[in-house]
Design a protein around this motif. Structure first.
Motif, PDB file in Angstrom:
ATOM      1  N   CYS B  67       0.774  -1.273  -0.021  1.00  0.00           N
ATOM      2  CA  CYS B  67       0.157   0.076   0.063  1.00  0.00           C
ATOM      3  C   CYS B  67       0.781   1.323   0.201  1.00  0.00           C
ATOM      4  O   CYS B  67       2.037   1.324   0.446  1.00  0.00           O
ATOM      5  N   CYS B 101      -5.997   0.498   5.226  1.00  0.00           N
ATOM      6  CA  CYS B 101      -6.206  -0.796   5.486  1.00  0.00           C
ATOM      7  C   CYS B 101      -5.720  -1.228   6.974  1.00  0.00           C
ATOM      8  O   CYS B 101      -5.016  -0.504   7.481  1.00  0.00           O
ATOM      9  N   CYS B 104      -1.830  -1.377   7.196  1.00  0.00           N
ATOM     10  CA  CYS B 104      -1.428  -0.262   7.407  1.00  0.00           C
ATOM     11  C   CYS B 104      -1.191   0.407   8.599  1.00  0.00           C
ATOM     12  O   CYS B 104      -0.299   0.838   8.917  1.00  0.00           O
TER      13      CYS B 104
HETATM   14 ZN   LIG Z   1      -3.013  -0.543   3.530  1.00  0.00          ZN
END
Ligand SMILES: [Zn+2]
Ligand SMILES: [Zn+2]
Ligand SMILES: [Zn+2]
Ligand SMILES: [Zn+2]
Lengths: 156, 156, 156, 156
Positions: B67, B101, B104
């Motif tokens: 990410c 998310c 993360c």
């Molecule tokens: Zn993420």
């Protein structure tokens, strides 16, 4: 914000829900493997009462390991389940309610944010929270279809 | 529970903090790459004012992608930074504050749970939350050293 | 199958390629951070000669960490690079050429399978291999578009 | 380098090994779920003949998904298995032997590098390779204990 309960071990009348809950917590403990670093177990309760247990699976390349919670959920999905009521997590950390990592919270979130997570201690006490409590302001599979913009305040 | 602010675009006196904040949000937008599926950008503000931008890096094996938020943080760590003030996230989803998310959130949590996350919309509006708001009841590197038990209510 | 070379440390005439190669190996070593468990560094050479260094970024939830190689590549991608010539990897393991994990091999593969990986030892010796050597019979982003079947020998 | 065989579908005498192999390939196909993007199934043969099937489990945050091969292995490990003979992989890609990603190759490698992987096509043909073929010059759990150096050619 969350509910704290000490799980009674004395013999008295249990409702069905009590029994399921206790069974789930017990099974999460037995899910723990004899791993090198951090022994965690999980037990997942599907909508029809089936329980799937999981352990963490380590890897020499640490970031390729899988947590106990994800193991339990992947097992259930591979057997055709996608609707869950609760998951219980257990570890051997003495004074701490073992909590799912952010990655597992997102993995659980894929299947809705209103089901329950039991964070337990080895003495049998636990916290009961929802996925939404643990991962507020989250996104899930339904959000992948949303509308996108092509111009913004900042320019494209 | 969290603070909602619409970022004004009219010209008036900004404090230094305002400027940094706006700069961070702007840079998070420019971090967005031209990826196949989901364009996300992030901008990370280190303790000394340095800003690191990141984009999501996709992979043909989806689960090996990274990410935008993790890219920005890994960049900063590889330059010797481990103390952060804020991170801003931007995407092209029209009516939605883009949210990190769970993976993360845990990746951010490694560096403390009291710093800020700006969830933005393409129109420049944003939510400001702390890591702790986004990942309550979390664990971090300090918890890995805690005491373990060898006997439990459930037997070993 | 692969090429083994001992990197000479004596002073003699180096070609440009020699210098770049030695520089890359040196920088991969300096990429190593002072991490808790396993110190790995990487240095990535882009098509235009720019070098990006990376270190492994650990996480309390082990599987959310990022290897040194992926850090270096994500950095480069976030700066607009997508074409690479070589990556060198270094660790403090005494008698072993440090080798990329399978996850990193797939992450490298996203950018082609004909570029080079230097697996080094602390004494400066190294192996030079291609991504294809390290990840034979691989798939990449181009394979995601291929045709799918709807009936098979095994039934649908 | 690898063995290519077209799996005969005509009725003739099969040895036990033939039957197991065919059974494994068939089960890998049935492991495929009805997922959004890329349908992959796997079937894992444990040392005692037990077969575990797996599917890929997707996530809205793509990088938190789990491949079919990892699902099958995590299931087996959570049931106490750590010794495997073979894994077969199936997908609906028409003209391609579906191959494990680098992450899965490393995940398999944790349990040795001399067992077999069947890469299959929907028409029933397959390639048989070892983990070592698929992940040469690899490292595994035994390498984490090796000796480290404190001074190097490059300085500390
Ligand atoms: Zn993420
Ligand atoms: Zn986890
Ligand atoms: Zn790696
Ligand atoms: Zn895979």
């Amino acid at each position: 914000f969350f509910l704290f309960l000490f799980l009674s071990t004395t013999t008295h009348t249990h409702t069905d829900t009590d029994r399921t809950q206790r069974d789930l917590l017990k099974k999460s403990w037995y899910g723990r493997p004899h791993n090198r670093k951090f022994r965690v177990g999980a037990a997942l309760l599907a909508h029809d009462g089936t329980i799937f247990t999981g352990c963490n699976v380590e890897n020499a390349s640490y970031n390729l390991g899988i947590c106990a919670e994800r193991t339990a959920i992947a097992k259930a999905v591979s057997e055709g389940y996608r609707s869950f009521k609760a998951i219980a997590i257990a570890s051997d950390l003495e004074d701490q309610f073992i909590s799912p990592c952010g990655g597992c919270r997102q993995f659980m979130r894929e299947f809705g944010d209103q089901w329950s997570v039991y964070l337990s201690k080895p003495d049998g006490s636990y916290l009961k929270m929802t996925i939404e409590d643990l991962l507020p302001v989250s996104f899930g599979p339904e959000d992948l279809k949303k509308k996108r913009v092509f111009t913004t305040q900042f320019g494209s």
